[in-house]
Write a protein that holds these residues in place. Structure first.
Motif, PDB file in Angstrom:
ATOM      1  N   LEU A  92       1.115   4.055  -2.947  1.00 60.53           N
ATOM      2  CA  LEU A  92       0.925   5.478  -2.653  1.00 60.53           C
ATOM      3  C   LEU A  92       2.076   6.306  -3.226  1.00 60.53           C
ATOM      4  O   LEU A  92       1.859   7.341  -3.868  1.00 60.53           O
ATOM      5  CB  LEU A  92       0.813   5.693  -1.138  1.00 60.53           C
ATOM      6  N   LEU A 112       1.979   9.325   6.287  1.00 63.87           N
ATOM      7  CA  LEU A 112       1.653   8.179   7.148  1.00 63.87           C
ATOM      8  C   LEU A 112       2.201   8.363   8.557  1.00 63.87           C
ATOM      9  O   LEU A 112       1.573   7.975   9.530  1.00 63.87           O
ATOM     10  CB  LEU A 112       2.197   6.898   6.533  1.00 63.87           C
ATOM     11  N   ALA A 172      -4.929   0.679   5.486  1.00 70.36           N
ATOM     12  CA  ALA A 172      -4.284  -0.642   5.504  1.00 70.36           C
ATOM     13  C   ALA A 172      -2.993  -0.683   6.316  1.00 70.36           C
ATOM     14  O   ALA A 172      -2.616  -1.732   6.823  1.00 70.36           O
ATOM     15  CB  ALA A 172      -3.994  -1.089   4.066  1.00 70.36           C
ATOM     16  N   ALA A 180       1.656   6.574  -6.862  1.00 67.87           N
ATOM     17  CA  ALA A 180       0.547   7.463  -7.228  1.00 67.87           C
ATOM     18  C   ALA A 180       0.927   8.927  -7.030  1.00 67.87           C
ATOM     19  O   ALA A 180       0.517   9.797  -7.814  1.00 67.87           O
ATOM     20  CB  ALA A 180      -0.694   7.126  -6.407  1.00 67.87           C
ATOM     21  N   GLU A 182      -7.779  10.194  -9.368  1.00 67.92           N
ATOM     22  CA  GLU A 182      -8.576   9.140  -8.747  1.00 67.92           C
ATOM     23  C   GLU A 182      -7.686   8.069  -8.129  1.00 67.92           C
ATOM     24  O   GLU A 182      -7.906   7.629  -6.996  1.00 67.92           O
ATOM     25  CB  GLU A 182      -9.494   8.515  -9.796  1.00 67.92           C
ATOM     26  N   ILE A 183      -6.637   7.686  -8.892  1.00 66.40           N
ATOM     27  CA  ILE A 183      -5.715   6.665  -8.376  1.00 66.40           C
ATOM     28  C   ILE A 183      -5.046   7.173  -7.097  1.00 66.40           C
ATOM     29  O   ILE A 183      -4.956   6.466  -6.100  1.00 66.40           O
ATOM     30  CB  ILE A 183      -4.658   6.320  -9.456  1.00 66.40           C
ATOM     31  N   LEU A 184      -4.603   8.428  -7.133  1.00 64.81           N
ATOM     32  CA  LEU A 184      -3.939   8.985  -5.955  1.00 64.81           C
ATOM     33  C   LEU A 184      -4.895   9.048  -4.769  1.00 64.81           C
ATOM     34  O   LEU A 184      -4.537   8.700  -3.646  1.00 64.81           O
ATOM     35  CB  LEU A 184      -3.383  10.377  -6.291  1.00 64.81           C
ATOM     36  N   GLY A 185      -6.130   9.479  -5.029  1.00 66.45           N
ATOM     37  CA  GLY A 185      -7.124   9.554  -3.955  1.00 66.45           C
ATOM     38  C   GLY A 185      -7.363   8.197  -3.317  1.00 66.45           C
ATOM     39  O   GLY A 185      -7.346   8.057  -2.090  1.00 66.45           O
ATOM     40  N   GLN A 186      -7.520   7.175  -4.174  1.00 63.94           N
ATOM     41  CA  GLN A 186      -7.768   5.841  -3.640  1.00 63.94           C
ATOM     42  C   GLN A 186      -6.546   5.284  -2.916  1.00 63.94           C
ATOM     43  O   GLN A 186      -6.679   4.655  -1.866  1.00 63.94           O
ATOM     44  CB  GLN A 186      -8.208   4.894  -4.767  1.00 63.94           C
ATOM     45  N   SER A 187      -5.340   5.555  -3.458  1.00 71.52           N
ATOM     46  CA  SER A 187      -4.118   5.068  -2.806  1.00 71.52           C
ATOM     47  C   SER A 187      -3.970   5.665  -1.421  1.00 71.52           C
ATOM     48  O   SER A 187      -3.539   4.994  -0.482  1.00 71.52           O
ATOM     49  CB  SER A 187      -2.878   5.431  -3.619  1.00 71.52           C
ATOM     50  N   LEU A 188      -4.304   6.955  -1.289  1.00 73.38           N
ATOM     51  CA  LEU A 188      -4.192   7.622   0.005  1.00 73.38           C
ATOM     52  C   LEU A 188      -5.134   6.970   1.012  1.00 73.38           C
ATOM     53  O   LEU A 188      -4.723   6.604   2.124  1.00 73.38           O
ATOM     54  CB  LEU A 188      -4.521   9.111  -0.140  1.00 73.38           C
ATOM     55  N   LEU A 189      -6.393   6.818   0.614  1.00 75.90           N
ATOM     56  CA  LEU A 189      -7.371   6.247   1.545  1.00 75.90           C
ATOM     57  C   LEU A 189      -7.003   4.796   1.882  1.00 75.90           C
ATOM     58  O   LEU A 189      -7.108   4.373   3.029  1.00 75.90           O
ATOM     59  CB  LEU A 189      -8.780   6.339   0.950  1.00 75.90           C
ATOM     60  N   HIS A 190      -6.547   4.061   0.855  1.00 75.10           N
ATOM     61  CA  HIS A 190      -6.184   2.670   1.109  1.00 75.10           C
ATOM     62  C   HIS A 190      -4.982   2.571   2.052  1.00 75.10           C
ATOM     63  O   HIS A 190      -4.977   1.774   2.983  1.00 75.10           O
ATOM     64  CB  HIS A 190      -5.873   1.961  -0.213  1.00 75.10           C
ATOM     65  N   ALA A 191      -3.963   3.422   1.799  1.00 77.40           N
ATOM     66  CA  ALA A 191      -2.758   3.363   2.632  1.00 77.40           C
ATOM     67  C   ALA A 191      -3.091   3.683   4.086  1.00 77.40           C
ATOM     68  O   ALA A 191      -2.651   2.989   5.005  1.00 77.40           O
ATOM     69  CB  ALA A 191      -1.693   4.322   2.089  1.00 77.40           C
ATOM     70  N   VAL A 192      -3.893   4.732   4.290  1.00 76.64           N
ATOM     71  CA  VAL A 192      -4.229   5.107   5.665  1.00 76.64           C
ATOM     72  C   VAL A 192      -4.996   3.978   6.355  1.00 76.64           C
ATOM     73  O   VAL A 192      -4.778   3.687   7.533  1.00 76.64           O
ATOM     74  CB  VAL A 192      -5.039   6.416   5.694  1.00 76.64           C
ATOM     75  N   LEU A 221      -9.537  14.644  -3.452  1.00 70.18           N
ATOM     76  CA  LEU A 221      -9.228  14.254  -4.827  1.00 70.18           C
ATOM     77  C   LEU A 221     -10.424  13.550  -5.456  1.00 70.18           C
ATOM     78  O   LEU A 221     -10.855  13.902  -6.565  1.00 70.18           O
ATOM     79  CB  LEU A 221      -8.013  13.322  -4.844  1.00 70.18           C
ATOM     80  N   LEU A 222     -10.967  12.566  -4.744  1.00 75.62           N
ATOM     81  CA  LEU A 222     -12.088  11.811  -5.307  1.00 75.62           C
ATOM     82  C   LEU A 222     -13.298  12.719  -5.490  1.00 75.62           C
ATOM     83  O   LEU A 222     -14.000  12.649  -6.498  1.00 75.62           O
ATOM     84  CB  LEU A 222     -12.425  10.616  -4.405  1.00 75.62           C
ATOM     85  N   ALA A 271       0.831  -1.212   0.000  1.00 73.95           N
ATOM     86  CA  ALA A 271       0.000   0.000   0.000  1.00 73.95           C
ATOM     87  C   ALA A 271       0.862   1.258   0.000  1.00 73.95           C
ATOM     88  O   ALA A 271       0.495   2.289  -0.561  1.00 73.95           O
ATOM     89  CB  ALA A 271      -0.935   0.001   1.206  1.00 73.95           C
ATOM     90  N   ALA A 319      -3.770  12.884   5.041  1.00 72.01           N
ATOM     91  CA  ALA A 319      -3.816  11.958   3.908  1.00 72.01           C
ATOM     92  C   ALA A 319      -5.254  11.602   3.577  1.00 72.01           C
ATOM     93  O   ALA A 319      -5.632  11.518   2.406  1.00 72.01           O
ATOM     94  CB  ALA A 319      -3.016  10.696   4.232  1.00 72.01           C
ATOM     95  N   VAL A 323     -12.713  15.139  -8.557  1.00 75.61           N
ATOM     96  CA  VAL A 323     -12.862  14.462  -9.847  1.00 75.61           C
ATOM     97  C   VAL A 323     -14.335  14.187 -10.137  1.00 75.61           C
ATOM     98  O   VAL A 323     -14.797  14.325 -11.276  1.00 75.61           O
ATOM     99  CB  VAL A 323     -12.037  13.153  -9.874  1.00 75.61           C
ATOM    100  N   GLY A 345      -7.113  12.496   0.176  1.00 74.48           N
ATOM    101  CA  GLY A 345      -7.711  11.413  -0.609  1.00 74.48           C
ATOM    102  C   GLY A 345      -9.162  11.706  -0.956  1.00 74.48           C
ATOM    103  O   GLY A 345      -9.585  11.580  -2.111  1.00 74.48           O
TER     104      GLY A 345
END
Lengths: 206, 206
Positions: A14, A37, B57, A17, B45-55, A51-52, A10, A44, A55, A48
């Motif tokens: 990040l 992190l 996970a 990305a 979108e990728i960056l937004g999802q990566s941020l949320l996922h990283a935080v 951004l979403l 992950a 973060a 868009v 995130g």
């Protein structure tokens, strides 16, 4: 940058990305990911979601093509603006710069690009037909071409001029280009010679 | 930076959120936001999802405290590592740097911070008690303190040393600090005097 099996997936994703941001290389991306992190996970999350949300929520104004969340942007929706004047800019940032100068009370048209033959972007790619349709409207009496004074911006200005001429609009409307010259606060000693030459050629009568 | 009512709210919010990234000021944040929306919405979108996922996970390894997606990080889970050696670093980036040097086959302990009295960060804030518990384990025979050679890193190293001494661990384990000296490829002419003085004081017998 080489990633080692010791970084969690992950985090790698990040970092990768973050490289989509302009001017962010592998080292900076890693520093940003680690910083978020380690010191700012809530930042973060906010980033995130922003951004979403951006868009999903942002689209183009029906009239002027700039970014907006509604059908019409706030400039086009503002009944206090002079609807007979149209300022053509390359991007929403340029629109913002002109707005911040407080020198323009008309409307805008945002090209969302510029002509750049090297990148394969011609008049068709920046939808000059939409601009022509907009200028054709009886409402519009004056067009100010405010593309940048870069080679691409100049090529775009030239293409707009030719197009308006070919459609017979050049004679019907007052078409102008932003003035070129010495910037406010500029000292001749430090100004590039091309700008000085331009300012001499386009000198104003007092 | 002054925002004007002409920018849509979602864009302002994104620009504001981008400023949470280290080294990103108002102008850069605006440029990044515009770039993503204009030229790379899928990147946004990728960056937004990566941020949320990283935080969501990423958590801390139960043993060494570094970032991981599992209970144990991949270094601690690796049975091929020498479990008697412990390298103490300030951050996951430092762990990565030591890993990339391929000079360490032991385990790590990541402090996730450094002592910095000016920021109100003392030994308690960086959980040195967890480090002491880890070092106390019979498995650990050697501790290498690899905090940075900055004033804060040195203060942290000193605090760890004192703490291990006060717990009687300093005598039981082999405790060392990374060597200081002239960097590989370094030319004396261009090395700062403090480093040269250090290298002279800590010269090695051939």
């Amino acid at each position: 940058m080489k990633t080692l099996p010791v970084t969690p997936h992950a985090l790698d994703a990040l970092t990768e990305a973050l490289r989509r941001l302009p001017g962010v290389g592998p080292k900076t991306a890693q520093r940003m990911a680690m910083h978020l992190l380690q010191h700012d996970p809530s930042g973060a999350e906010i980033l995130g979601q922003s951004l979403l949300h951006a868009v999903a929520a942002i689209r183009h104004c029906r009239e002027c093509n700039t970014f907006t969340e509604d059908e019409l942007c706030q400039v086009c929706a503002d009944q206090g603006r002079d609807r007979s004047q149209l300022c053509v800019v390359e991007s929403p940032s340029d629109l913002l710069a002109v707005e911040q100068s407080h020198a323009w009370r008309g409307l805008y048209f945002v090209l969302m690009g510029r002509i750049s033959p090297l990148d394969g972007i011609g008049p068709r790619e920046i939808h000059l037909d939409r601009l022509v349709a907009r200028v054709t409207s009886d409402e519009v009496k004056e067009v100010v071409i405010a593309t940048n004074f870069t080679p691409e911006g100049e090529a775009t200005a030239h293409a707009i001029e030719s197009l308006l001429k070919s459609k017979g609009l050049y004679e019907q409307k007052r078409v102008s280009r932003l003035a070129r010259g010495v910037p406010v606060g500029g000292e001749l000693e430090y100004i590039d010679l091309g700008t000085i030459a331009q300012a001499v050629r386009e000198r104003r009568k007092l």
